[in-house]
Design a protein around this motif. Structure first.
Motif, PDB file in Angstrom:
ATOM      1  N   PRO A 379       0.740  -1.165   0.262  1.00  0.00           N
ATOM      2  CA  PRO A 379       0.037   0.182  -0.101  1.00  0.00           C
ATOM      3  C   PRO A 379       1.052   1.219  -0.002  1.00  0.00           C
ATOM      4  N   ASP A 380       1.974   1.167   0.833  1.00  0.00           N
ATOM      5  CA  ASP A 380       3.006   2.497   0.575  1.00  0.00           C
ATOM      6  C   ASP A 380       3.415   2.787  -0.672  1.00  0.00           C
ATOM      7  N   THR A 381       3.642   1.600  -1.462  1.00  0.00           N
ATOM      8  CA  THR A 381       4.233   1.925  -2.805  1.00  0.00           C
ATOM      9  C   THR A 381       3.049   2.671  -3.477  1.00  0.00           C
ATOM     10  N   VAL A 382       1.735   2.132  -3.454  1.00  0.00           N
ATOM     11  CA  VAL A 382       0.816   2.814  -4.450  1.00  0.00           C
ATOM     12  C   VAL A 382       0.461   4.349  -3.866  1.00  0.00           C
ATOM     13  N   ARG A 383       0.597   4.541  -2.417  1.00  0.00           N
ATOM     14  CA  ARG A 383       0.328   5.796  -1.934  1.00  0.00           C
ATOM     15  C   ARG A 383       1.460   6.797  -2.488  1.00  0.00           C
ATOM     16  N   ARG A 384       2.832   6.467  -2.490  1.00  0.00           N
ATOM     17  CA  ARG A 384       3.901   7.251  -3.162  1.00  0.00           C
ATOM     18  C   ARG A 384       3.833   7.443  -4.325  1.00  0.00           C
ATOM     19  N   VAL A 385       3.265   6.434  -5.064  1.00  0.00           N
ATOM     20  CA  VAL A 385       3.300   6.905  -6.754  1.00  0.00           C
ATOM     21  C   VAL A 385       2.083   7.748  -7.113  1.00  0.00           C
ATOM     22  N   GLN A 395       3.415   3.990 -19.456  1.00  0.00           N
ATOM     23  CA  GLN A 395       3.946   2.581 -18.780  1.00  0.00           C
ATOM     24  C   GLN A 395       5.311   2.496 -18.387  1.00  0.00           C
ATOM     25  N   GLU A 396       6.198   3.190 -19.038  1.00  0.00           N
ATOM     26  CA  GLU A 396       7.656   3.079 -18.897  1.00  0.00           C
ATOM     27  C   GLU A 396       8.097   4.066 -17.782  1.00  0.00           C
ATOM     28  N   THR A 397       7.366   5.134 -17.267  1.00  0.00           N
ATOM     29  CA  THR A 397       7.617   6.050 -16.408  1.00  0.00           C
ATOM     30  C   THR A 397       7.130   5.332 -15.059  1.00  0.00           C
ATOM     31  N   VAL A 398       5.864   4.841 -14.969  1.00  0.00           N
ATOM     32  CA  VAL A 398       5.397   4.240 -13.989  1.00  0.00           C
ATOM     33  C   VAL A 398       6.119   2.795 -13.764  1.00  0.00           C
ATOM     34  N   GLU A 399       6.572   2.209 -14.682  1.00  0.00           N
ATOM     35  CA  GLU A 399       7.309   0.992 -14.146  1.00  0.00           C
ATOM     36  C   GLU A 399       8.683   1.383 -13.489  1.00  0.00           C
ATOM     37  N   SER A 400       9.326   2.527 -13.921  1.00  0.00           N
ATOM     38  CA  SER A 400      10.511   2.992 -13.277  1.00  0.00           C
ATOM     39  C   SER A 400      10.316   3.505 -11.631  1.00  0.00           C
ATOM     40  N   ALA A 401       8.976   3.848 -11.728  1.00  0.00           N
ATOM     41  CA  ALA A 401       8.848   4.689 -10.338  1.00  0.00           C
ATOM     42  C   ALA A 401       8.359   3.413  -9.306  1.00  0.00           C
ATOM     43  N   LEU A 402       7.673   2.358  -9.805  1.00  0.00           N
ATOM     44  CA  LEU A 402       7.561   1.330  -9.145  1.00  0.00           C
ATOM     45  C   LEU A 402       8.701   0.328  -8.581  1.00  0.00           C
ATOM     46  N   ALA A 403       9.619   0.329  -9.464  1.00  0.00           N
ATOM     47  CA  ALA A 403      11.016  -0.308  -9.344  1.00  0.00           C
ATOM     48  C   ALA A 403      12.094   0.643  -8.583  1.00  0.00           C
ATOM     49  N   ALA A 404      11.823   1.756  -8.463  1.00  0.00           N
ATOM     50  CA  ALA A 404      12.438   2.711  -7.394  1.00  0.00           C
ATOM     51  C   ALA A 404      11.871   2.537  -6.058  1.00  0.00           C
ATOM     52  N   HIS A 405      10.797   2.056  -5.733  1.00  0.00           N
ATOM     53  CA  HIS A 405      10.174   1.980  -4.667  1.00  0.00           C
ATOM     54  C   HIS A 405      10.272   0.515  -4.024  1.00  0.00           C
TER      55      HIS A 405
END
Length: 427
Positions: A379-385, A395-405
């Motif tokens: 849930p924390d990852t979802v909140r931060r993004v 798709q590419e930027t969201v994937e990068s954001a998820l990987a960073a978290h």
């Protein structure tokens, strides 16, 4: 019912120790009580000579190794291991006393490259690391159960639903620092690793059947590679009942009493709660007693507490009362990341809309996949993004954001498309 559960209800996968043989007639679905380890209770290893024999035996063993550790939470200070249990084909079961053998790095090295099977690995890995045992590969049977969609993932529940055996769990909360350890406790400890290999094998089959085995392997690799957790900042803020404390001076009293209690507990090697309860700390902080007599009238400081003890706690209260304003703690910890979701609608309605859409989509997918939402993505990852989305949200930027978290590859593949859509939601 999963294939693994059907198999367990139809037949006993392994007859062990004192369990009935396959020839015995059992009511369908009734779990078989597992009463004794198959080779009996092994002697406790408490000398370097005995440990050397165990190291040699387990180094020569075959296949994965089942590992468990018993702590004395609620009795002793800290989370050190007071018993380590292992089982491996060709080596049998070993019960090792880390008090007599505090350095198990030789055993850890002998098992280098071997897959370790643990149940709820993140609970045991810190205390195992402290004695020199660090796996490079692992299989977590609790996490496997979560990913496979089992409703109950405690070891006893998993062994019963998957393998058809009933484990006796009456000694899970005993004081494992007791010496010598009573025989019933040792039997319980040995049985905890008795069927872990069998459980692992069946869960692997079930995860493979559901198409989730690669997900699990990614999760296990992430746990094995994770560094030790950093020390908690301002641990006194986690005192139970802290939400009642509003004023900074009262917060200072909590801090002083918590610190004094922790120092005493560490010196005496007892659980902090046995020195002074959290409830008593909160009572003193709210009352700000002027002297030891007034302190003794508060809950938690009563009849059985001696004058000397009362005076040491009152001294902590007095230290907090004497602090200048500049040294008083701030009302809340600085929070890195987004505010609590309940505040989003006022602070940023667009972010609140994004979060609502994301939560709905993640919940639906988790239900479809039959696994807990928090294992699909934290849930924390979802909140931060959702609070600080990438721009543009592709798709590419969201994937990068998820990987960073810290999201794993399988989570990114499944969740990124949902978040791309959710991040376009309007207030």
């Amino acid at each position: 019912m999963t294939d693994a559960q059907e198999t367990a209800s139809d037949t006993a996968l392994r007859t062990t120790g004192g369990a009935p043989s396959d020839d015995d007639v059992l009511p369908r679905g009734l779990p078989i009580p597992l009463l004794e380890p198959r080779e009996g209770i092994p002697p406790v290893v408490a000398t370097e000579e005995a440990l050397a024999e165990v190291v040699a035996a387990f180094a020569a063993g075959r296949g994965p190794v089942a590992v468990d550790a018993e702590r004395a939470s609620g009795y002793r200070y800290g989370q050190r291991a007071y018993l380590v249990q292992l089982r491996r084909e060709g080596a049998g079961t070993a019960l090792i006393d880390p008090v007599g053998c505090p350095d198990l790095s030789g055993l850890g090295e002998a098992l280098a490259g071997t897959e370790w099977i643990l149940h709820a690995a993140t609970q045991d890995l810190p205390c195992l690391r402290d004695i020199g045992m660090v796996p490079s590969r692992l299989f977590d049977t609790e996490l496997a159960g979560r990913l496979a969609g089992f409703p109950r993932v405690g070891l006893g529940a998993m062994v019963e639903s998957v393998l058809g055996y009933a484990l006796e769990k009456g000694h899970s909360a005993v004081d494992w620092s007791t010496r010598p350890l009573p025989e019933p406790w040792l039997r319980y400890a040995a049985l905890d690793v008795e069927l872990l290999v069998d459980l692992r094998d069946e869960l692997e089959k079930e995860l493979d059947r559901q198409g989730k085995l690669e997900w699990a392997l990614e999760e296990f690799a992430a746990i094995a590679a994770a560094p030790p957790a950093p020390p908690r900042k301002d641990p006194w803020r986690r005192t139970s009942g802290m939400h009642k404390v509003r004023r900074r001076r009262q917060m200072a009293v909590v801090r002083e009493l918590w610190t004094a209690r922790d120092r005493i507990a560490q010196r005496r090697d007892v659980s902090p709660g046995k020195v002074l309860s959290d409830a008593a700390i909160i009572e003193a902080a709210l009352a700000l007693p002027p002297n030891a007599g007034a302190l003794s009238a508060l809950p938690g400081f009563g009849q059985r507490m001696g004058r000397r003890q009362l005076e040491q706690w009152q001294a902590a209260v007095d230290r907090a009362k004497a602090l200048p304003e500049s040294e008083l703690p701030q009302p809340g910890q600085p929070v890195a990341g987004p505010p609590p979701p309940r505040a989003w609608a006022d602070k940023d309605p667009a972010a609140a809309a994004r979060l609502a859409a994301a939560r709905t989509a993640v919940s639906a997918l988790a239900e479809e996949l039959n696994l807990p939402q928090e294992n699909l993505i934290t849930p924390d990852t979802v909140r931060r993004v959702c609070w600080e989305p990438p721009a543009p949200a592709t798709q590419e930027t969201v994937e990068s954001a998820l990987a960073a978290h810290g999201a794993r590859a399988w989570q990114i593949r499944l969740v990124a498309p949902l978040l791309v859509t959710a991040l376009a939601a309007k207030a």
